[in-house]
Design a protein around this motif. Structure first.
Motif, PDB file in Angstrom:
ATOM      1  N   ILE A  72       0.924  -1.212   0.047  1.00 12.82           N
ATOM      2  CA  ILE A  72      -0.055  -0.140  -0.001  1.00 12.82           C
ATOM      3  C   ILE A  72       0.870   1.090   0.108  1.00 12.82           C
ATOM      4  N   PHE A  73       1.756   1.175   0.793  1.00 13.36           N
ATOM      5  CA  PHE A  73       2.882   2.379   0.697  1.00 13.36           C
ATOM      6  C   PHE A  73       3.427   2.668  -0.535  1.00 13.36           C
ATOM      7  N   LEU A  74       3.791   1.413  -1.190  1.00 14.19           N
ATOM      8  CA  LEU A  74       4.602   1.727  -2.612  1.00 14.19           C
ATOM      9  C   LEU A  74       3.431   2.311  -3.713  1.00 14.19           C
ATOM     10  N   LYS A  75       2.330   1.741  -3.498  1.00 10.33           N
ATOM     11  CA  LYS A  75       1.368   2.321  -4.417  1.00 10.33           C
ATOM     12  C   LYS A  75       1.030   3.901  -4.185  1.00 10.33           C
ATOM     13  N   LEU A  78      12.056   9.966   1.661  1.00 13.29           N
ATOM     14  CA  LEU A  78      11.925   9.278   0.041  1.00 13.29           C
ATOM     15  C   LEU A  78      12.432  10.448  -0.606  1.00 13.29           C
ATOM     16  N   TYR A  79      12.269  11.631  -0.455  1.00  9.46           N
ATOM     17  CA  TYR A  79      13.076  12.552  -1.687  1.00  9.46           C
ATOM     18  C   TYR A  79      14.374  12.518  -1.651  1.00  9.46           C
ATOM     19  N   ALA A  80      15.030  12.318  -0.377  1.00  9.66           N
ATOM     20  CA  ALA A  80      16.442  12.117  -0.293  1.00  9.66           C
ATOM     21  C   ALA A  80      17.085  11.020  -1.331  1.00  9.66           C
ATOM     22  N   ILE A  81      16.310   9.721  -0.912  1.00 13.70           N
ATOM     23  CA  ILE A  81      16.634   8.625  -1.817  1.00 13.70           C
ATOM     24  C   ILE A  81      16.325   9.086  -3.236  1.00 13.70           C
ATOM     25  N   ALA A  82      15.463   9.465  -3.675  1.00 10.16           N
ATOM     26  CA  ALA A  82      15.047   9.978  -5.001  1.00 10.16           C
ATOM     27  C   ALA A  82      16.178  10.749  -5.520  1.00 10.16           C
ATOM     28  N   ASP A  99       3.174   7.446  -7.653  1.00  9.38           N
ATOM     29  CA  ASP A  99       2.757   8.626  -8.506  1.00  9.38           C
ATOM     30  C   ASP A  99       3.471   9.965  -8.035  1.00  9.38           C
ATOM     31  N   LYS A 100       3.801  10.002  -6.819  1.00 12.57           N
ATOM     32  CA  LYS A 100       4.709  11.330  -6.221  1.00 12.57           C
ATOM     33  C   LYS A 100       6.117  11.028  -6.737  1.00 12.57           C
ATOM     34  N   LEU A 101       6.461   9.927  -6.587  1.00 14.06           N
ATOM     35  CA  LEU A 101       8.009   9.601  -7.312  1.00 14.06           C
ATOM     36  C   LEU A 101       7.966   9.788  -8.528  1.00 14.06           C
ATOM     37  N   ASN A 102       7.024   9.286  -9.399  1.00 14.45           N
ATOM     38  CA  ASN A 102       6.787   9.583 -11.072  1.00 14.45           C
ATOM     39  C   ASN A 102       6.971  10.949 -11.254  1.00 14.45           C
ATOM     40  N   SER A 103       6.004  11.799 -10.446  1.00 17.29           N
ATOM     41  CA  SER A 103       5.960  13.142 -10.809  1.00 17.29           C
ATOM     42  C   SER A 103       7.376  13.906 -10.656  1.00 17.29           C
ATOM     43  N   LEU A 139      12.937   5.271 -11.553  1.00 15.30           N
ATOM     44  CA  LEU A 139      11.947   4.815 -10.616  1.00 15.30           C
ATOM     45  C   LEU A 139      12.331   3.572 -10.164  1.00 15.30           C
ATOM     46  N   GLN A 140      12.718   2.561 -10.966  1.00 14.44           N
ATOM     47  CA  GLN A 140      12.869   1.146 -10.402  1.00 14.44           C
ATOM     48  C   GLN A 140      14.073   1.361  -9.322  1.00 14.44           C
ATOM     49  N   GLU A 141      15.288   2.112  -9.837  1.00 13.91           N
ATOM     50  CA  GLU A 141      16.389   2.226  -8.913  1.00 13.91           C
ATOM     51  C   GLU A 141      15.788   2.818  -7.538  1.00 13.91           C
ATOM     52  N   ILE A 142      14.979   3.873  -7.469  1.00 11.43           N
ATOM     53  CA  ILE A 142      14.460   4.369  -6.373  1.00 11.43           C
ATOM     54  C   ILE A 142      13.651   3.696  -5.482  1.00 11.43           C
ATOM     55  N   LEU A 143      12.676   2.751  -6.065  1.00  8.35           N
ATOM     56  CA  LEU A 143      12.164   1.690  -5.184  1.00  8.35           C
ATOM     57  C   LEU A 143      13.091   0.353  -4.756  1.00  8.35           C
TER      58      LEU A 143
END
Length: 90
Positions: free
Chosen positions: A26-29, A77-81, A33-37, A53-57
């Motif tokens: 559920i968290f990943l879902k 999350l955004y630091a990882i991204a 969209d936030k990460l994709n944007s 995105l795959q690398e971020i996940l």
């Protein structure tokens, strides 16, 4: 009283840290969209966006244990991204 979206994400992530696979999905879902944007504003080729995105996940999964429940999810999350976007651009 309902939780804020940030509190909901934090609770899902805490549950995921404890091994709750359903809450982790559920968290990943919820964050996908936030990460994709976020990535789409920094990388412009769709196939490259998907790769990053795959690398971020993957990095989120490997870093799950580093999340501190007293912190908020989105900066973590955004630091990882950001790190993965920088790695991609190097």
């Amino acid at each position: 009283m309902e939780n804020s979206p940030e509190e909901d994400l934090s609770k899902l992530l805490q549950n995921a840290q404890e091994g709750n696979k359903n809450d982790y999905q559920i968290f990943l879902k919820k964050v996908y969209d936030k990460l994709n944007s976020y990535v789409s504003k920094r990388i412009y080729v769709q196939s490259e966006i998907e790769d990053v995105l795959q690398e971020i996940l993957i990095a989120v999964h490997l870093s799950l244990h580093t999340f501190n429940a007293k912190s908020t999810v989105e900066p973590w999350l955004y630091a990882i991204a950001n790190h993965k976007i920088i790695d991609f651009n190097e």
